[in-house]
Structure formats: structure tokens, C-alpha cells
Design a protein around this motif. Sequence first.
Motif, PDB file in Angstrom:
ATOM      1  N   LYS A  43      14.270  17.949 -22.314  1.00 29.09           N
ATOM      2  CA  LYS A  43      15.354  18.157 -23.247  1.00 29.09           C
ATOM      3  C   LYS A  43      16.645  17.799 -22.695  1.00 29.09           C
ATOM      4  O   LYS A  43      17.093  17.407 -21.513  1.00 29.09           O
ATOM      5  CB  LYS A  43      15.688  19.799 -23.332  1.00 29.09           C
ATOM      6  CG  LYS A  43      14.435  20.541 -23.671  1.00 29.09           C
ATOM      7  CD  LYS A  43      13.980  19.847 -25.235  1.00 29.09           C
ATOM      8  CE  LYS A  43      14.839  20.207 -26.167  1.00 29.09           C
ATOM      9  NZ  LYS A  43      14.227  19.756 -27.549  1.00 29.09           N
ATOM     10  N   LYS A  44      17.715  17.067 -23.694  1.00 24.70           N
ATOM     11  CA  LYS A  44      18.900  16.387 -23.350  1.00 24.70           C
ATOM     12  C   LYS A  44      19.697  16.340 -24.526  1.00 24.70           C
ATOM     13  O   LYS A  44      19.212  16.383 -25.759  1.00 24.70           O
ATOM     14  CB  LYS A  44      18.799  15.406 -22.660  1.00 24.70           C
ATOM     15  CG  LYS A  44      17.695  14.182 -23.601  1.00 24.70           C
ATOM     16  CD  LYS A  44      17.265  13.337 -22.706  1.00 24.70           C
ATOM     17  CE  LYS A  44      16.310  12.429 -23.502  1.00 24.70           C
ATOM     18  NZ  LYS A  44      15.743  11.155 -22.672  1.00 24.70           N
ATOM     19  N   THR A  45      20.898  16.136 -24.407  1.00 21.03           N
ATOM     20  CA  THR A  45      21.637  15.531 -25.678  1.00 21.03           C
ATOM     21  C   THR A  45      22.150  14.170 -25.160  1.00 21.03           C
ATOM     22  O   THR A  45      22.933  13.876 -24.307  1.00 21.03           O
ATOM     23  CB  THR A  45      22.985  16.383 -25.652  1.00 21.03           C
ATOM     24  OG1 THR A  45      22.604  17.823 -25.839  1.00 21.03           O
ATOM     25  CG2 THR A  45      23.756  15.992 -26.837  1.00 21.03           C
ATOM     26  N   GLY A  46      21.542  13.276 -26.066  1.00 18.92           N
ATOM     27  CA  GLY A  46      21.671  11.816 -25.840  1.00 18.92           C
ATOM     28  C   GLY A  46      21.117  11.587 -24.485  1.00 18.92           C
ATOM     29  O   GLY A  46      19.819  11.708 -24.322  1.00 18.92           O
ATOM     30  N   THR A  47      21.823  11.120 -23.446  1.00 17.47           N
ATOM     31  CA  THR A  47      21.485  10.671 -22.143  1.00 17.47           C
ATOM     32  C   THR A  47      21.817  11.945 -21.188  1.00 17.47           C
ATOM     33  O   THR A  47      21.695  11.850 -20.074  1.00 17.47           O
ATOM     34  CB  THR A  47      21.915   9.542 -21.729  1.00 17.47           C
ATOM     35  OG1 THR A  47      23.389   9.359 -21.789  1.00 17.47           O
ATOM     36  CG2 THR A  47      21.725   8.396 -22.531  1.00 17.47           C
ATOM     37  N   GLN A  48      22.497  12.759 -21.855  1.00 16.76           N
ATOM     38  CA  GLN A  48      22.803  13.980 -20.980  1.00 16.76           C
ATOM     39  C   GLN A  48      21.753  15.178 -20.479  1.00 16.76           C
ATOM     40  O   GLN A  48      21.499  15.577 -21.572  1.00 16.76           O
ATOM     41  CB  GLN A  48      24.213  14.930 -21.359  1.00 16.76           C
ATOM     42  CG  GLN A  48      25.459  14.036 -21.499  1.00 16.76           C
ATOM     43  CD  GLN A  48      26.589  14.255 -22.150  1.00 16.76           C
ATOM     44  OE1 GLN A  48      27.535  13.901 -22.270  1.00 16.76           O
ATOM     45  NE2 GLN A  48      26.426  15.709 -22.653  1.00 16.76           N
ATOM     46  N   LEU A  49      21.337  15.423 -19.412  1.00 14.23           N
ATOM     47  CA  LEU A  49      20.201  16.094 -19.428  1.00 14.23           C
ATOM     48  C   LEU A  49      20.424  17.430 -19.167  1.00 14.23           C
ATOM     49  O   LEU A  49      21.505  17.874 -18.819  1.00 14.23           O
ATOM     50  CB  LEU A  49      19.661  15.387 -17.750  1.00 14.23           C
ATOM     51  CG  LEU A  49      19.322  14.090 -17.847  1.00 14.23           C
ATOM     52  CD1 LEU A  49      18.749  13.631 -16.218  1.00 14.23           C
ATOM     53  CD2 LEU A  49      18.307  13.557 -18.715  1.00 14.23           C
ATOM     54  N   GLY A 105      22.550  19.581 -23.441  1.00 18.21           N
ATOM     55  CA  GLY A 105      23.075  18.766 -22.510  1.00 18.21           C
ATOM     56  C   GLY A 105      24.625  18.956 -22.286  1.00 18.21           C
ATOM     57  O   GLY A 105      25.208  18.421 -21.463  1.00 18.21           O
ATOM     58  N   VAL A 106      25.231  19.894 -23.089  1.00 22.49           N
ATOM     59  CA  VAL A 106      26.646  20.223 -22.916  1.00 22.49           C
ATOM     60  C   VAL A 106      27.020  20.322 -21.631  1.00 22.49           C
ATOM     61  O   VAL A 106      26.349  21.321 -20.713  1.00 22.49           O
ATOM     62  CB  VAL A 106      27.028  21.210 -23.969  1.00 22.49           C
ATOM     63  CG1 VAL A 106      26.295  22.482 -23.583  1.00 22.49           C
ATOM     64  CG2 VAL A 106      28.621  21.465 -23.880  1.00 22.49           C
TER      65      VAL A 106
END
Length: 544
Positions: free
Chosen positions: A200-206, A354-355
Amino acid sequence: MKKTYIFTILFIFAAGITFAGIANTPHNLSVSGPGTVKSSTERRICIFCHTPHNARSEAPLWNRNLSNASYTVYSSKTFEATANQTQPTGNSRLCLSCHDGTIALNQIYSGTIQGTSLSNPLTGAAVLGTDLSDDHPISFLYSDSTVADNQLNSETSLPSFVKLQNGRVECTSCHDPHTETQYFLNNADINVLCDACHDKKTGTQLFADSPHSYIVTSSPVNAKYSCNNCHDVHNAKAMETGAGTIQLLRGNEEQLCFICHGTSTFNGAPVPSGTGVDIEANTAASPGTLSGTANYYGNPSCDESPAGECHEGEWSGTINNNERYYNKSHDVVSSAQGNNNTQMECINCHGPHGVRQDDLTTRDVIESLVDPDTLKPFKPSTTNYETSNYWNKFYQMNEFCLKCHNGSFPSSPAGRSDLTVSTDLNREPINVSNTYPNGVHGGGRGLNLPCMACHKPHSGNYMMMPDSIDWNIDNGAPFATNDASGTLTVSSITVNSLDDIQNFCFNTCHKNSSFSGHRSDHVDAVNNNPEVSCITCHFHGGYF
């Protein structure tokens, strides 16, 4: 050798002995079982699922009758393997012969269970029922070609404890019925088990770098693992109401966020271990007030022909595009959205997996926000506004605000039609793409204010004015104000009505201005008429 093997099997079933590890688990339904659901007389342990002779063909020595039920399978807008999902297959059917609650526990295929204490189907929390839409999906192909989600690990990287059956995820992919591990899991560490498949991530933000990855132990969440803060693997229901949810969430839409980011009547808990803003209390719970006949604002010009509307004794305009509802927040609450076809939710602006807090040293992404068109981390087109790192982020957020407030209104972002921002006339975001950049406040006459100097998305104040402003950070505001020091700090500003907006204006940028210096009729109009305010004449594109 063959005779010895057969004798051993017979001995095991006759004596009720097992080497499989279920004797001390709820799967031991015999009289020796540790659970509350068990036989009062039957001593054999394995007989409930297995028989040495005349077994069914579905599994080795299988002895339970299978359900003929038709199941409602899991589906969601983010589940990409739907086309490859079928009715339960393989080992999942075996598990459901008990866990769907349709077949009595003593209904075996060969032989007879002693006693009548298990003549009813399983009940309680262990029953999944025939509606599996609130349970982790099963019986779908897990392969790189059928599961394109970039938040799932490649099938070739799955660890050995994830057991695919014929390439499909089944109950036994996560559970082993012959183990004493909690919940019969294939790996005792639930976080490790979830992470085996999910990335799980937001874009590349893990997800691992997000505060949401922390295990919250404060009431009411009390999660056993970080995923469980927001999701349930089985029988997922809203914590507050017990109603069904989507995506195995423990709450519906913003109500889930408010469990931590609010002070709801359900929990009364703020952000765990933090002092975050009570977003729930500051979020509009009604559609707001329509700027109509008595509350027109939209930058009327006194010297235009015909004469300005103010001087005609009218406060309503004819420009439909300026008729708006004004609230204290963005409308994420369903009751505020009403029947206006709005779909805006918290995740239109924030990526929960990812926030994280914005890193002021970076200038290429805003970590706390997602692009409402793609649901990926927001990357401004201009990364350097030639100001401090702190204020640079503020100016970058102008571009974020204009993703909606330029009139484009994200439609079906990343294929999520449920997150389409409405274009209904009176609910669409105010379009400031032409007026704000060219007006006084937007830089048209040398003053370039970031949107968040005058607006705070979760403020709870009228028209989302900030409840406090601190411009002392990084040597003060990089834009001109009538405060000579440029390091003004104002707190507890009251903006609870249209008329109160003058309190905001004359306690911030215009602090050292003389309001009485305006023409007296304007002063009287603002002071004596609660339907008139500074923004009656000065709006996003104002030059006055």
C-alpha cells in the motif's frame, strides 16, 4: 509397510489423536475441545472434517457435506481482479461448509457424529454467511497478468507461507486449519501476512512512512495491527452504526476519518496522541446558505453602466456563475452534499495510504495532498517560488486549490466515478482562475497572496477563513501588508457570519488601515447592514 500405514490412520481416528495441531483450537469440536462450540459426547477429533474411508473427492479424506448456497462475492471500485473472481472454489468451499452457517456441524459425509449437541449450523462471529461482500476476496486469480494493481506485490515475490491454490487466492492462502496460531494464520505476525501481498502506498509514498501505519491502541480503534485501524478482513462493518461498508472499511466515507480526526459522539477521541484539528466539528453539516437576493457578492463596479447594483438598492446579481453556497468547510459530509450530486470526500484531497506531514526541504511534491485528478501525490508545475521553504509550500498549494477552483472539476479521478466533483451550478467550486490571478490579492497589482493566507480548508469559520494566522515563521510573510513589521500574529479571529469578514480583513493584512477612511456611505453600509461586507465590493478579482 502398507498395513502399518493403514493401521496408523485407523488408530488415529479411533483414538481421537491428532498430530495436526488442532487439539487446542476451536477446530477441535470433540468433547475435549477448548471452545464453547463442541460435542458433549463425541471423542474423535478429525471425524468432523476427515474420514479414512469413503471420503469425498474435493480434498484428501474429506468428510463434510458442502453447501449448495449461492454467494455474493466481494467487489469494489478498486478491485481489479473482478473478472477473474468466481463463486468460491477449492479449499474455500471446504471452509464455508462450516463458516457460511448453512449446514449443521454434525452433517458429515461418511459415518455418524455421536450425540445431538452439534445438530445446528455454526453461529456467532465465526460465521461469514453467504454474503461475502464484506470479507476479503477469495477464489480470484492472483497473477501479474490478472492483478494489475501496482499496490500488490508480484506473484513471483510472494513468500512461501502465502498458499495459492491453482493460482487463486483461497481461504487457505492466509489460514491453515491445522495450526494453533491465532486465527489459524499462516504467519503469526499479521502485519507480515498482509504485507506479503499488499504494497500500500500513494504514488511512490509508502504506507510504512505514513502516520497511518502506526498501530493505534487508543479507544475506540484498539487495532491489533495497523491495517486493522481502518479495515476488517471479515464481516467488515462501520464501527459507529454497524452498517455495511465498502472496501472492507470500518466506517463509511468521512465517518471513518472522523473516528480519529474528530470528536464524534461515538468516540470522543481526538487524533490519537496528537492535537490535530477537530475536522469533524469544523465540517459543514448542512448545505449552507445560498448567496441569493440579499447576499450577492461578486465584485460589482460602481462606475459601470447601468449603475452599480448597490446603488439601485439591489443586492442580487444576474451572473449565475457567482451564485454559490458558502459554508465553513468543504462539503464531505453526506448531509451537506444533500441531493446536489456532489461526491467530494476526504480522499479527493488526501491519500490515506501514503499521506504524511509535508517536508519543507523538498520542492517537487506536496506530501500531504493528492492530485484530485489522479489520486497520486500532488506535484506542482512550479517548484520554486523564490521564497523560503515554508512559504514555498503555501504558494505551491495555490496550484492545488486551482485544480478544482479553475472550473475544471475533476471527473472520475483515476477511474473512481464515486469521487467525481459535482458540476451542479450552485454546488460547483467557485471559479477564480481568471479573477484571482489578475486581481489585487492574486498579484495583478503587485500583491501575491497564497490562497491559504485567507482560507483554511478545515477552519470551521465562515467561508473557510482562518481562525488564526501566524506570519512570524521564516522571517514573516513574503508579501506586503499594512503591518509594518510583516510578522503579524493574530489568533481567535471571529468569522461566524458574512458581516464578520471585516473583522478578518482589519485584523490581518489591513490591521493598520483606517476603515473610517473609506467613504462614509460605504462605512455605514458595512456597519449597519449585516448583509453587506468587505467582499460585497472586494472579491477575488477586485481592483477597488
